[in-house]
Design an enzyme around this catalytic site. Structure first.
Site, PDB file in Angstrom:
ATOM      1  N   GLU A 586      11.077   3.472  11.298  1.00 12.53           N
ATOM      2  CA  GLU A 586      11.233   2.165  10.652  1.00 12.53           C
ATOM      3  C   GLU A 586      10.235   1.979   9.514  1.00 12.53           C
ATOM      4  O   GLU A 586      10.529   1.297   8.531  1.00 12.53           O
ATOM      5  CB  GLU A 586      11.060   1.053  11.692  1.00 12.53           C
ATOM      6  CG  GLU A 586      11.433  -0.337  11.198  1.00 12.53           C
ATOM      7  CD  GLU A 586      12.922  -0.479  10.893  1.00 12.53           C
ATOM      8  OE1 GLU A 586      13.255  -0.660   9.713  1.00 12.53           O
ATOM      9  OE2 GLU A 586      13.728  -0.404  11.824  1.00 12.53           O
ATOM     10  N   VAL A 589      10.566   2.910   5.222  1.00 13.25           N
ATOM     11  CA  VAL A 589      10.944   1.995   4.137  1.00 13.25           C
ATOM     12  C   VAL A 589      10.517   0.586   4.544  1.00 13.25           C
ATOM     13  O   VAL A 589      10.942   0.079   5.583  1.00 13.25           O
ATOM     14  CB  VAL A 589      12.469   2.006   3.868  1.00 13.25           C
ATOM     15  CG1 VAL A 589      12.795   1.171   2.624  1.00 13.25           C
ATOM     16  CG2 VAL A 589      12.997   3.418   3.717  1.00 13.25           C
ATOM     17  N   ALA A 591       7.384  -0.501   5.276  1.00  6.58           N
ATOM     18  CA  ALA A 591       6.307  -0.548   6.294  1.00  6.58           C
ATOM     19  C   ALA A 591       6.893  -0.983   7.627  1.00  6.58           C
ATOM     20  O   ALA A 591       7.727  -0.291   8.185  1.00  6.58           O
ATOM     21  CB  ALA A 591       5.166  -1.438   5.833  1.00  6.58           C
ATOM     22  N   LEU A 593       8.799  -3.736   8.235  1.00  6.64           N
ATOM     23  CA  LEU A 593       9.924  -4.669   8.160  1.00  6.64           C
ATOM     24  C   LEU A 593      11.157  -4.093   8.866  1.00  6.64           C
ATOM     25  O   LEU A 593      11.383  -2.885   8.831  1.00  6.64           O
ATOM     26  CB  LEU A 593      10.265  -4.967   6.699  1.00  6.64           C
ATOM     27  CG  LEU A 593       9.183  -5.680   5.883  1.00  6.64           C
ATOM     28  CD1 LEU A 593       9.638  -5.832   4.437  1.00  6.64           C
ATOM     29  CD2 LEU A 593       8.857  -7.045   6.476  1.00  6.64           C
ATOM     30  N   GLY A 645      -6.628   0.153  -0.258  1.00  5.30           N
ATOM     31  CA  GLY A 645      -5.868   1.091   0.574  1.00  5.30           C
ATOM     32  C   GLY A 645      -4.371   0.938   0.451  1.00  5.30           C
ATOM     33  O   GLY A 645      -3.618   1.407   1.320  1.00  5.30           O
ATOM     34  N   ASP A 659       7.994   8.091  -4.470  1.00  2.00           N
ATOM     35  CA  ASP A 659       7.943   7.404  -3.177  1.00  2.00           C
ATOM     36  C   ASP A 659       9.101   6.411  -3.067  1.00  2.00           C
ATOM     37  O   ASP A 659       9.778   6.340  -2.031  1.00  2.00           O
ATOM     38  CB  ASP A 659       6.599   6.677  -3.029  1.00  2.00           C
ATOM     39  CG  ASP A 659       6.489   5.966  -1.700  1.00  2.00           C
ATOM     40  OD1 ASP A 659       6.516   6.643  -0.656  1.00  2.00           O
ATOM     41  OD2 ASP A 659       6.393   4.724  -1.706  1.00  2.00           O
ATOM     42  N   LYS A 663      12.447   6.524  -0.470  1.00  2.44           N
ATOM     43  CA  LYS A 663      12.869   5.385   0.356  1.00  2.44           C
ATOM     44  C   LYS A 663      14.331   5.037   0.089  1.00  2.44           C
ATOM     45  O   LYS A 663      15.093   4.731   1.013  1.00  2.44           O
ATOM     46  CB  LYS A 663      11.966   4.182   0.077  1.00  2.44           C
ATOM     47  CG  LYS A 663      10.534   4.376   0.568  1.00  2.44           C
ATOM     48  CD  LYS A 663       9.632   3.220   0.143  1.00  2.44           C
ATOM     49  CE  LYS A 663       8.204   3.433   0.654  1.00  2.44           C
ATOM     50  NZ  LYS A 663       7.288   2.365   0.228  1.00  2.44           N
ATOM     51  N   GLY A 782      -0.311  -1.232   3.148  1.00  2.00           N
ATOM     52  CA  GLY A 782      -1.530  -1.387   3.939  1.00  2.00           C
ATOM     53  C   GLY A 782      -1.479  -0.572   5.213  1.00  2.00           C
ATOM     54  O   GLY A 782      -0.444  -0.501   5.883  1.00  2.00           O
TER      55      GLY A 782
END
Length: 800
Positions: A586, A589, A591, A593, A645, A659, A663, A782
């Site tokens: 999960e 893509v 983080a 969500l 970060g 990136d 995704k 993050g």
């Protein structure tokens, strides 16, 4: 009156001996008692070993001398017993044979010595006691090694014998042994001392039989193998009998039967913890349901196939009669149709004899090929679930399959309330733990191997360790991190890696290949395995299929596994399906969500998704959300994102657009599109002259990006802001869609234009919803957010 029985482990040391004496003293004050004893500690094994040495003309005398010098043989005259044993061993050595009759006489001395030693010590403690030889009243046939008791005659003799005993004297009776009517010594088989105690309880109409062992009672599984096994407070006689029949080491299959006549309760107690109430076995009805798991690991499986015997009656009778004639008992049985296929278990020690008996009986049938095979499988274990109803067996069976344990044979009793399965011996402990956790609702062990302990991985490890105890209380899930690795080294601990893991890795990690981790999990019988990839490594992805085939579920924040070749993508999913494994990602893509799950559900429900568009990168979201509206150089905003970060260690991973492209490709493949990464139209935001330099040089020269991005901002139409977006469109019902990533201007009052911080936003357009997209928005960058998303995947898998 009560009968107290003490097993060999209760008499194995000076400390336990003192406990036994104290228990006898306390119980004798409450009521009249009779004590039954087994041989002390490992005496039976030692005597058997000495006999074997003598039989093979080896040096048995040294071992025998050591046995005579044992500490509990001091201060008591055992000359008669030792002289008899000496003569017997000498005779065995001379004839190079130890017949069952001689063996019984040898082994009987263990109980006789035990009875005499305990009586001597009780008398020394001012407790009047007498050693009693049960051969004076337990009368058997001459089936040496497993004699059958003549209960009618034994009962009469027992009652007469005990009526003659002086009052207020404690009888210390030898268990395990009896005698024929001719006076020949016999033994009653495995755990025969329990049987002796049960017979005396019946014959003397005892109020209760108390069996003192080395554990607090009967447990839901062997506590030496299952750490969270629970003590059973009460059992009905029938349930206990089933447990005994299915190999529970604490009970003898014949122990329960003598107690039924007078409904004499049996209580299993702990010599080292005598205040514990133990487990009570009685005629009192108990609640229905699964009571316990038992395991027999000294069995072999014989498979008999008679393809040419279809329709011929009496084949089973020939099989079982030939074995019965050799004194071989059959355990679990499973039969195919029309007597043409038969599988059954026998004791491993009798397996070769059983095969020879069958080959002799079916010699002609083997020659004519009517019998096509008689084969033997060793190293088998029988796992029995006492009280298991077939209507709910699907869950434990599915749990076994998920853990790569495929039962060889399956059997249920006539009542339908007990199920036995055969598994490979090396899988037995793991199988026991898997089924126990599934059935009894105790904390289920989830064993985690984490790869990658950088920013995201390290944060995840800390999150797991900080919340593991509360998760165990709330969800009955015990998270055990048994491996932490990076690309080169791994730290392994089957009992769990703790909060000092960073220091432990520096001190104790070692070089490894993925097979070392798999082997470690197998050797330590670890169940419910999950491998978690928090690396950004393309090479680690090569391990996925091996891990799945070895029983691991997968969780990954690494996007590479889902974005390399479509052929690998399909192969991995086919491997997952074959091995009944899950792969959760999960966080690939958005983080944490719930984006991928939402798209999967829409697609599986038949909803036609027509377009997906959005800000896919939390890193780029933060950068352009701030740069577009602030009067600061691009390099300053980028440096701030690095320090928070939000970016990869080399921010070019984000600025290249690769990136976002990955995704976008992941979502396309969730829609069964067969796009490859190189087909994505990606806008690279890094000037060409900065693309090939090394990372330190790039980080030192971030200000070289300022002029390019300042021009992008100057060209903005008033009321618009910059956003780096990904978009999937085209005819998404075909094999491939159109995928593009680019930096665009959007109205400041639009959903994309109003993004703040590092939020990501996804618009999912479908045929049903038309121009009104489903919008999913939230934190998209993050380490803590990504780690929490991976943690969520772990808990979702654990629930399954």
């Amino acid at each position: 009156m009560k009968v107290l029985k003490f097993g060999g482990k209760s008499l194995a040391s000076e400390h336990t001996f003192k406990n036994v004496i104290q228990i006898i003293e306390n119980k004798s004050k409450e009521s009249e008692i009779v004590v039954v004893v087994s041989a002390i500690g490992d005496t039976t094994d030692i005597l058997e070993n000495i006999a074997e040495l003598a039989k093979n003309n080896q040096d048995y005398q040294s071992t025998f001398n050591e046995f005579k010098e044992r500490v509990y043989h001091k201060d008591i005259n055992l000359e008669a017993e030792f002289q008899l044993l000496s003569k017997l061993f000498e005779g065995v050595s001379l004839i190079e044979d130890c017949t069952p009759k001689i063996k019984d006489l040898i082994l009987s001395q263990g109980e006789i010595i035990s009875s005499r030693v305990l009586a001597k010590q009780l008398n020394a403690a001012q407790l009047r006691s007498v050693s009693i030889d049960s051969r004076d009243f337990i009368i058997t046939d001459d089936s040496f090694g497993n004699a059958i008791v003549d209960e009618s005659l034994s009962k009469s003799k027992t009652q007469n014998y005990f009526n003659e005993l002086p009052l207020k004297i404690i009888p210390i009776v030898t268990g395990f042994i009896g005698a024929t009517q001719k006076g020949e010594t016999t033994t009653l088989g495995r755990n025969g001392s329990n049987y002796t105690a049960a017979l005396l309880s019946n014959f003397l109409k005892a109020e209760e039989l108390q069996n003192y062992t080395h554990v607090d009672g009967i447990f839901t599984a062997n506590p030496d193998w299952v750490k969270n096994a629970q003590k059973i407070e009460e059992l009905h006689f029938e349930e206990a009998n089933e447990l005994a029949n299915f190999g529970a080491s604490i009970l003898h299959a014949k122990t329960i039967i003598p107690l039924l006549e007078n409904s004499t309760p049996l209580r299993i107690l702990n010599t080292l913890n005598p205040k514990n109430a133990g487990t009570l076995i009685s005629a009192k009805a108990t609640d229905n349901g699964i009571k316990s798991l038992s395991l027999q690991s000294d069995v072999s499986l014989i498979q008999f196939e008679g393809r040419g015997l279809l329709g011929i009656v009496g084949v089973d009778a020939r099989v079982f009669t030939s074995l019965a004639n050799e004194g071989i008992s059959i355990g679990v049985i499973s039969q195919g149709s029309s007597e043409r296929g038969l599988g059954f278990t026998v004791k491993q020690s009798e397996a070769d004899k059983a095969i020879k008996a069958l080959q002799k009986e079916f010699e002609k049938d083997l020659y004519t090929k009517d019998v096509s095979g008689i084969s033997l499988i060793d190293d088998i274990a029988v796992l029995s679930i006492i009280g298991q109803d077939l209507s709910t067996f699907d869950k434990p069976y599915a749990a076994l399959v998920k853990n790569k344990i495929i039962p060889i044979l399956f059997n249920n009793t006539v009542t339908g309330k007990n199920v036995s399965i055969l598994v490979r011996k090396h899988e037995a402990k793991k199988a026991l733990n898997v089924i126990h956790g599934q059935i009894f609702g105790v904390a289920k062990n989830i064993n985690l191997a984490l790869f990658g302990h950088g920013l995201v991985g390290g944060t995840l490890i800390d999150q797991i360790l900080a919340t593991a105890s509360s998760i165990e209380k709330k969800k009955n899930i015990r998270l055990n991190i048994f491996a932490i690795g990076n690309s080169k080294k791994v730290l392994l601990n089957e009992n769990g890696i703790g909060k000092n893991w960073r220091e432990d890795i520096k001190a104790n990690s070692e070089n490894y290949q993925i097979q070392d981790v798999i082997r470690f999990a197998n050797e330590n019988h670890l169940e419910n395995l999950i491998a978690i990839d928090n690396t950004a490594s393309s090479s680690f992805v090569d391990n996925y299929i091996s891990l799945v085939q070895s029983g691991f579920d997968l969780i990954s924040s690494n996007k590479i596994g889902n974005t390399i070749s479509y052929s690998f993508y399909k192969e991995l999913r086919e491997t997952l399906k074959r091995n009944h494994k899950e792969y959760l990602y999960e966080t690939n893509v958005g983080a944490g969500l719930p984006l991928i799950d939402t798209i999967k559900l829409l697609h599986l429900s038949g909803e036609n998704i027509t377009k997906i568009k959005g800000v896919f990168s939390g890193s780029l979201s933060y950068i352009f959300n701030n740069f577009s509206i602030q009067d600061r150089p691009f390099s300053t905003v980028l440096q701030e994102a690095i320090e928070k970060g939000y970016t990869e260690p080399d921010p070019r991973e984000d600025l290249s657009g690769n990136d976002v492209g990955r995704k976008l490709l992941i979502l396309a493949r969730e829609l069964d599109l067969k796009n490859e990464f190189q087909e994505i139209k990606i806008q690279n935001l890094i000037p060409e002259e900065l693309q090939a330099i090394d990372t330190p040089a790039f980080l030192k020269g971030l200000d070289k990006l300022d002029s390019y991005f300042e021009k992008q901002k100057q060209d903005l139409v008033p009321g618009t802001v910059l956003r780096y977006v990904g978009e999937l469109n085209g005819d998404l019902q075909e094999e491939k869609g159109f995928l593009e990533t680019k930096l665009i201007a959007v109205p400041i009052n639009s959903a994309l234009g109003q993004l703040k911080g590092s939020d990501s936003l996804f618009e999912i357009y479908t045929e049903s919803y038309g121009d009104n997209p489903i919008i999913i928005q939230g934190a998209g960058a993050g380490a803590a957010v990504t780690a929490r998303g991976v943690f969520g995947d772990i808990l979702r898998l654990a629930d399954k």
